[in-house]
Design an enzyme around this catalytic site. Structure first.
Site, PDB file in Angstrom:
ATOM      1  N   THR A  47       1.198  -8.792  -1.676  1.00 22.48           N
ATOM      2  CA  THR A  47       0.533  -7.525  -1.338  1.00 22.48           C
ATOM      3  C   THR A  47       1.504  -6.409  -1.687  1.00 22.48           C
ATOM      4  O   THR A  47       2.712  -6.651  -1.771  1.00 22.48           O
ATOM      5  CB  THR A  47       0.202  -7.457   0.158  1.00 22.48           C
ATOM      6  OG1 THR A  47       1.438  -7.541   0.866  1.00 22.48           O
ATOM      7  CG2 THR A  47      -0.714  -8.576   0.588  1.00 22.48           C
ATOM      8  N   GLU A  82      -5.538 -10.535  -0.062  1.00 28.70           N
ATOM      9  CA  GLU A  82      -5.662 -11.611   0.941  1.00 28.70           C
ATOM     10  C   GLU A  82      -6.994 -12.331   0.882  1.00 28.70           C
ATOM     11  O   GLU A  82      -7.194 -13.327   1.548  1.00 28.70           O
ATOM     12  CB  GLU A  82      -5.499 -11.020   2.353  1.00 28.70           C
ATOM     13  CG  GLU A  82      -4.080 -10.624   2.714  1.00 28.70           C
ATOM     14  CD  GLU A  82      -3.736  -9.199   2.360  1.00 28.70           C
ATOM     15  OE1 GLU A  82      -4.368  -8.641   1.433  1.00 28.70           O
ATOM     16  OE2 GLU A  82      -2.835  -8.629   3.005  1.00 28.70           O
ATOM     17  N   LYS A 129      -7.764  11.171  13.118  1.00 23.38           N
ATOM     18  CA  LYS A 129      -8.293  11.170  14.485  1.00 23.38           C
ATOM     19  C   LYS A 129      -8.251  12.600  15.024  1.00 23.38           C
ATOM     20  O   LYS A 129      -7.199  13.095  15.416  1.00 23.38           O
ATOM     21  CB  LYS A 129      -7.503  10.200  15.352  1.00 23.38           C
ATOM     22  CG  LYS A 129      -7.735   8.764  14.898  1.00 23.38           C
ATOM     23  CD  LYS A 129      -7.038   7.733  15.735  1.00 23.38           C
ATOM     24  CE  LYS A 129      -7.479   6.347  15.271  1.00 23.38           C
ATOM     25  NZ  LYS A 129      -6.595   5.274  15.641  1.00 23.38           N
ATOM     26  N   TRP A 157     -13.384  10.220  14.686  1.00 23.12           N
ATOM     27  CA  TRP A 157     -12.711   9.732  13.483  1.00 23.12           C
ATOM     28  C   TRP A 157     -13.298  10.397  12.238  1.00 23.12           C
ATOM     29  O   TRP A 157     -14.517  10.416  12.056  1.00 23.12           O
ATOM     30  CB  TRP A 157     -12.897   8.211  13.349  1.00 23.12           C
ATOM     31  CG  TRP A 157     -12.117   7.435  14.355  1.00 23.12           C
ATOM     32  CD1 TRP A 157     -11.363   7.924  15.391  1.00 23.12           C
ATOM     33  CD2 TRP A 157     -12.013   6.012  14.417  1.00 23.12           C
ATOM     34  NE1 TRP A 157     -10.797   6.895  16.089  1.00 23.12           N
ATOM     35  CE2 TRP A 157     -11.179   5.701  15.516  1.00 23.12           C
ATOM     36  CE3 TRP A 157     -12.528   4.964  13.647  1.00 23.12           C
ATOM     37  CZ2 TRP A 157     -10.856   4.395  15.866  1.00 23.12           C
ATOM     38  CZ3 TRP A 157     -12.212   3.669  13.995  1.00 23.12           C
ATOM     39  CH2 TRP A 157     -11.380   3.384  15.093  1.00 23.12           C
TER      40      TRP A 157
HETATM   41  P1  ADP Z   1      -3.094  -3.005  -3.177  1.00 23.50           P
HETATM   42  O1  ADP Z   1      -2.984  -2.023  -2.067  1.00 23.50           O
HETATM   43  O2  ADP Z   1      -1.853  -3.625  -3.639  1.00 23.50           O
HETATM   44  O3  ADP Z   1      -3.964  -2.520  -4.283  1.00 23.50           O
HETATM   45  P2  ADP Z   1      -5.209  -4.699  -2.462  1.00 23.50           P
HETATM   46  O4  ADP Z   1      -5.856  -4.678  -3.773  1.00 23.50           O
HETATM   47  O5  ADP Z   1      -5.147  -5.976  -1.751  1.00 23.50           O
HETATM   48  O6  ADP Z   1      -3.759  -4.245  -2.533  1.00 23.50           O
HETATM   49  O7  ADP Z   1      -5.861  -3.579  -1.582  1.00 23.50           O
HETATM   50  C1  ADP Z   1      -6.915  -3.875  -0.737  1.00 23.50           C
HETATM   51  C2  ADP Z   1      -7.371  -2.629  -0.051  1.00 23.50           C
HETATM   52  O8  ADP Z   1      -7.928  -1.705  -0.990  1.00 23.50           O
HETATM   53  C3  ADP Z   1      -8.492  -2.871   0.936  1.00 23.50           C
HETATM   54  O9  ADP Z   1      -8.015  -3.339   2.158  1.00 23.50           O
HETATM   55  C4  ADP Z   1      -9.101  -1.475   1.025  1.00 23.50           C
HETATM   56  O10 ADP Z   1      -8.373  -0.638   1.896  1.00 23.50           O
HETATM   57  C5  ADP Z   1      -8.938  -0.936  -0.375  1.00 23.50           C
HETATM   58  N1  ADP Z   1     -10.195  -1.085  -1.113  1.00 23.50           N
HETATM   59  C6  ADP Z   1     -10.526  -2.046  -1.977  1.00 23.50           C
HETATM   60  N2  ADP Z   1     -11.747  -1.823  -2.495  1.00 23.50           N
HETATM   61  C7  ADP Z   1     -12.209  -0.697  -1.935  1.00 23.50           C
HETATM   62  C8  ADP Z   1     -13.428   0.067  -2.040  1.00 23.50           C
HETATM   63  N3  ADP Z   1     -14.395  -0.272  -2.868  1.00 23.50           N
HETATM   64  N4  ADP Z   1     -13.545   1.176  -1.285  1.00 23.50           N
HETATM   65  C9  ADP Z   1     -12.555   1.561  -0.457  1.00 23.50           C
HETATM   66  N5  ADP Z   1     -11.397   0.898  -0.320  1.00 23.50           N
HETATM   67  C10 ADP Z   1     -11.220  -0.217  -1.038  1.00 23.50           C
END
Ligand code: ADP
Length: 542
Positions: A185, A329, A437, A442
């Site tokens: 991650t 994940e 917040k 929110w």
């Molecule tokens: P990185 O932060 O390294 O890119 P990830 O790809 O695992 O890691 O990121 C996942 C996160 O990206 C999700 O938990 C979410 O917060 C955000 N995310 C992914 N797709 C979307 C989406 N379509 N809309 C909003 N947030 C998104």
């Protein structure tokens, strides 16, 4: 009664076997790092991946060893995608955009024994190699003509290595629950954490992802993953495309709109990337009055897709948008916004509003939202809560971290805040650490950002909560405008009023030349806060 069915092991080698057996000559078009666009096929990729497996074993690789792979999306990367797990080793994807300290950390943490890297990325590895304690060999993805000189002794030329082998090799066999890949991650707080995919989780996830309500892939498709294979398991496309027998276009390193357009016009029907890539491409297409002649579907995820992008793709270019949500994940796909029959009855405008959500989960993924005490919240499309997931390709534990990443019932806290509606459509309102917040209510930073980028003069926007004496936090907006724009704060406030409630409108707007991004191209709110701290920014009421 005893099991009377055949023991078919869900290993990723089965995927490439299938593609080579039943779709051998399907084209794989690739812009290689040397520049030229080449054509290959599943059968050739299969043969080269066998050669690579054989070579790795000769280099002393044993089952379960980790191999770090730092490479752009090319046909050769697909060979490695199968050659590494075929040798029994684990494919550890490395993002070249990480800081060198982070790269060193993850290579050491995963104990990578071999690194396989694109030749243009060699300088990155040269900088850190002396600190990478477990690395024994570095293979450079290149032919002999393009092999760079290096300060690293005994680097191995990929093409020469393959030339020395034949494809007479049986994939290393084993349990389907053995590890197959690792992706870390991005570690916005603390060190990056390793997510270890199994053969089984990758195969199940690919089968699910290719299905009609997800990517809807078939052998009639030609798929171009713009999203790098090193970002979140490459959104699984390295598995889904051959599993479906689809043809592929691999765009290489060039991410300019011109280069992507050239590759899209090679018959691509499905493509996938984060929204920023598409914002740039759409601008380019419009200013050059270009059309997309074969593209049918575009998968957009990684961060929230603005409404304007959905509308432009669909109305101006006839390309269907599939807004997706996922995370490293989760292998990574968790939801995709395809239409259930109840949505087909809605008006076109309502459908686009549905597409602003990230859609519904497929078989093998389960989602729920809760309050801070873990009480389940209603799926009414309004109530926001912490988003939890459970499924066949969801992390249970991070690499070398003793505590489980799930609660006693197997639920994983995604760190996102979301609503879920009665039809199961999920909308991410924020990451829990970014939600603003304000006086007990929110405010979604994503809603504010999407509202702002809908304005034609705004290129990018980031909303942050800043301390406020009365409301705890109030939103402010940081924006990058188009060159030569002289749009005022008041004009932006006025524009946003059509999209968000008045009390949610940011209290202030700060104009900047650029907004910092993470290694996966997302807005880095941590770095943005540092920029504001440097400017000693405080809320106007303070
Ligand atoms: P990185 O932060 O390294 O890119 P990830 O790809 O695992 O890691 O990121 C996942 C996160 O990206 C999700 O938990 C979410 O917060 C955000 N995310 C992914 N797709 C979307 C989406 N379509 N809309 C909003 N947030 C998104």
């Amino acid at each position: 009664m005893d099991n009377l069915m055949q023991p078919f092991s869900l290993r990723v080698s089965e995927i490439i076997d299938h593609a080579a057996r039943y779709h051998p000559n399907r084209k794989i078009i690739s812009r290689n790092i040397e520049g030229p666009i080449i054509e290959t096929s599943w059968i050739k990729i299969y043969k080269n991946s066998k050669k690579l497996s054989k070579a790795l074993i000769k280099l002393g690789i044993n089952k379960g060893d980790r191999i770090g792979v730092m490479a752009w999306n090319t046909a050769r990367h697909l060979e490695i995608w199968y050659g590494v797990p075929g040798s029994g080793a684990i494919n550890h994807t490395l993002n070249p955009r990480l800081f060198s300290q982070q790269l060193t950390y993850i290579i050491n943490h995963a104990e990578d024994k071999v690194l396989i890297i694109d030749y243009d990325l060699l300088p990155i590895v040269e900088q850190i190699i002396s600190s990478c304690k477990t690395v024994q060999n570095v293979i450079v993805i290149s032919d002999l003509d393009n092999m760079p000189k290096s300060t690293i002794p005994d680097i191995i030329c990929y093409e020469e290595l393959l030339k020395e082998q034949d494809e007479d090799f049986e994939w290393i066999k084993g349990d389907e629950k053995e590890a197959c890949g690792i992706c870390y991650t991005s570690g916005t707080t603390g060190n990056p954490k390793g997510v270890v995919y199994t053969h089984r989780s990758n195969v199940l996830h690919a089968m699910t992802s290719a299905s009609p309500d997800m990517l809807n892939l078939s052998s009639r498709d030609r798929v171009m993953p713009v999203v790098p294979l090193f970002h979140a398991n490459g959104w699984s496309i390295g598995y889904t495309a051959p599993l479906a027998g689809a043809s592929m276009v691999m765009p290489g390193r060039e991410m300019t709109p011109e280069a992507l357009f050239e590759m899209l016009e090679k018959g691509v029907t499905v493509t996938a990337a984060v929204p920023t890539i598409w914002l740039l491409l759409l601008n380019y297409l419009k200013s050059n009055q270009l059309k997309l002649s074969t593209l049918e579907r575009v998968i957009i995820g990684g961060s929230s897709c603005p409404r304007a992008v959905i509308e432009t793709f669909q109305k101006d270019f006839g390309v269907q948008v599939l807004h997706a949500w996922g995370m490293t994940e989760m292998s990574p796909l968790g939801t995709i916004c395809s239409f259930k029959p109840e949505i087909l009855e809605l008006s076109e405008e309502q459908k686009i509003s549905i597409q602003e959500t990230t859609g519904h989960p497929p078989f093998t993924v389960e989602l729920k939202i809760t309050d801070d005490n873990g009480n389940k919240l209603p799926n009414d499309g309004i109530t926001q809560g912490k988003l939890w997931s459970r499924g066949a390709a969801v992390v249970q534990q991070y690499l070398k971290i003793d505590n489980k990443a799930v609660d006693n019932f197997g639920w994983f806290d995604t760190g996102d805040v979301a609503t879920i509606d009665k039809n199961g459509y999920m909308r991410i309102t924020d990451r829990s650490k970014d939600i603003i917040k304000s006086g007990g209510e929110w405010i979604s930073s994503i809603d504010l950002e999407n509202a702002a980028v809908g304005h034609p003069e705004i290129v990018e926007a980031a909303a942050l909560g800043v301390t406020h004496p009365k409301w705890d936090e109030r939103p402010i907006l940081v924006v990058v405008t188009k060159e030569n724009s002289n749009i005022s704060k008041e004009q932006i406030f006025k524009f946003m009023e059509s999209f968000v409630a008045k009390w949610q409108i940011p209290d202030d707007i700060i104009f900047v030349d650029q907004i910092p991004h993470t290694a996966t191209g997302k807005i880095s709110k941590i770095d943005l806060r540092k920029v504001l701290e440097k400017k000693q920014y405080t809320h106007p009421d303070l």
